[in-house]
Enzyme design. Structure first.
Site, PDB file in Angstrom:
ATOM      1  N   CYS A  14       8.230  -4.291  28.080  1.00 39.79           N
ATOM      2  CA  CYS A  14       7.638  -3.643  26.962  1.00 39.79           C
ATOM      3  C   CYS A  14       8.541  -3.466  25.415  1.00 39.79           C
ATOM      4  O   CYS A  14       7.870  -2.889  24.638  1.00 39.79           O
ATOM      5  CB  CYS A  14       6.995  -2.382  27.316  1.00 39.79           C
ATOM      6  SG  CYS A  14       5.617  -2.495  28.314  1.00 39.79           S
ATOM      7  N   LYS A  17       7.243  -5.481  22.389  1.00 39.35           N
ATOM      8  CA  LYS A  17       5.944  -5.061  21.698  1.00 39.35           C
ATOM      9  C   LYS A  17       6.450  -5.023  20.267  1.00 39.35           C
ATOM     10  O   LYS A  17       7.571  -4.611  19.573  1.00 39.35           O
ATOM     11  CB  LYS A  17       5.648  -3.773  21.978  1.00 39.35           C
ATOM     12  CG  LYS A  17       4.813  -3.726  23.536  1.00 39.35           C
ATOM     13  CD  LYS A  17       4.241  -2.748  24.046  1.00 39.35           C
ATOM     14  CE  LYS A  17       2.939  -2.057  23.095  1.00 39.35           C
ATOM     15  NZ  LYS A  17       2.342  -1.088  23.661  1.00 39.35           N
TER      16      LYS A  17
END
Length: 342
Positions: A14, A17
């Site tokens: 993540c 992102k």
């Protein structure tokens, strides 16, 4: 702190992102089209998944998530990516039904690696009680993997991210520190124990916490991923609410604090800090804890706003699970701050 003493680790998971400011700018340019009364949750409040009503008693929940590896083991990477994608369904209070693989893979790479990634992912879909129904793959210069997931829920039971009430307690169901530990690991500085704890957290489905929380009066929910705890909390607050975070109550993987003090930082964490520059007040000076609160989590825990009378019993039951949960703060009437960390 000098530039030479700071390590910005551009990582997978993540941390890959887009930053929240960039994403918000782009989404504002997209025409919303004609309103549809059956689209119960769209992208307007940065919620975890879309929800579309099919009948008076049934709504479909849709999400997708994929990213590059943050770990060398392809089987574990497949498990982590799938667990992360499935999490959005649980953040809405829904039940997983089907999943589709999303694959980017270099044709010249050993296909056994792809097989291990897909095996890891398929096992997590099965653990979630879902059915892996197919997918799509493309040739790419680097490996990326994830899922498109469909779930179901009763329209009256949706846990949107902006339904908190004043005096709600905030409970977090997994410890923080994933991004910083993975950054330290890429530099060869993370201990085996801390990395094992990070992998355990990243491969633990939020299904089990979600099933417990359904017994209690939860008003709002989200999962903590690439925008870190504070940005995801910011997305939960409307213009009438603020939040107080008790830093000493936030569950963390302890060694992550040591790594933060040694400046094993992620670029994504700094983007999160910049996005919240005018929204967060720190009443305590603790650089390492600040970094963990901004730290991007891969397959992080659920953050819930729960009725204060239900919070203690819910927390006791959550702490029968393998990962530490804790009550980390509360929702209050809007003040001169949006979020205060004390």
């Amino acid at each position: 702190m000098s530039q030479e003493s700071t390590i910005f680790c551009k990582n997978g998971g993540c941390t890959a992102k887009l930053g929240p400011d960039i994403l918000s700018h782009v989404l504002k340019q997209i025409p919303q089209g004609n309103p549809d009364k059956d689209l119960l949750v769209g992208y307007h409040h940065s919620d975890d998944a879309a929800v579309y009503r099919l009948t008076e008693d049934l709504a479909m929940v849709q999400t997708l998530d994929f990213f590059p590896p943050m770990i060398d083991d392809p089987y574990l990477f497949g498990q982590i990516a799938a667990t992360n994608a499935l999490s959005d369904i649980y953040a809405m209070g829904a039940q997983v039904k089907t999943a589709l693989n999303i694959v980017c893979f270099p044709e010249q790479m050993d296909l056994n690696i792809l097989g291990k990634i897909l095996l890891g992912g398929s096992e997590k879909v099965a653990e979630a009680g879902g059915v892996l129904a197919g997918g799509h793959s493309i040739h790419d210069e680097g490996v990326k993997y994830g899922l498109s997931v469909t779930g179901v829920i009763h329209p009256n039971q949706i846990l949107a991210n902006r339904q908190s009430q004043i005096a709600d307690k905030l409970i977090l169901t997994k410890p923080l520190g994933i991004g910083i530990i993975c950054a330290a690991n890429r530099m060869g500085a993370a201990s085996t124990a801390s990395m094992d704890m990070a992998v355990t957290s990243m491969t633990t489905l939020n299904r089990y916490a979600s099933e417990i929380l359904k017994k209690y009066r939860v008003h709002s929910c989200t999962d903590i991923t690439g925008f870190g705890l504070l940005k995801h909390l910011d997305e939960m607050l409307d213009e009438s609410h603020s939040a107080i975070i008790l830093s000493e109550s936030v569950p963390v993987i302890s060694e992550a604090l040591d790594y933060a003090e040694n400046f094993f930082l992620t670029a994504a964490g700094q983007r999160n800090r910049n996005a919240l520059a005018n929204k967060v007040q720190f009443a305590c000076q603790n650089f390492a804890m600040e970094e963990l609160l901004f730290d991007p989590q891969t397959s992080g825990g659920l953050l819930v706003c729960i009725d204060p009378e239900d919070a203690p019993a819910a927390l006791r039951e959550l702490n029968t699970l393998s990962l530490q949960s804790n009550m980390i703060g509360e929702v209050v009437k809007r003040s001169d701050y949006r979020i205060k960390v004390i």
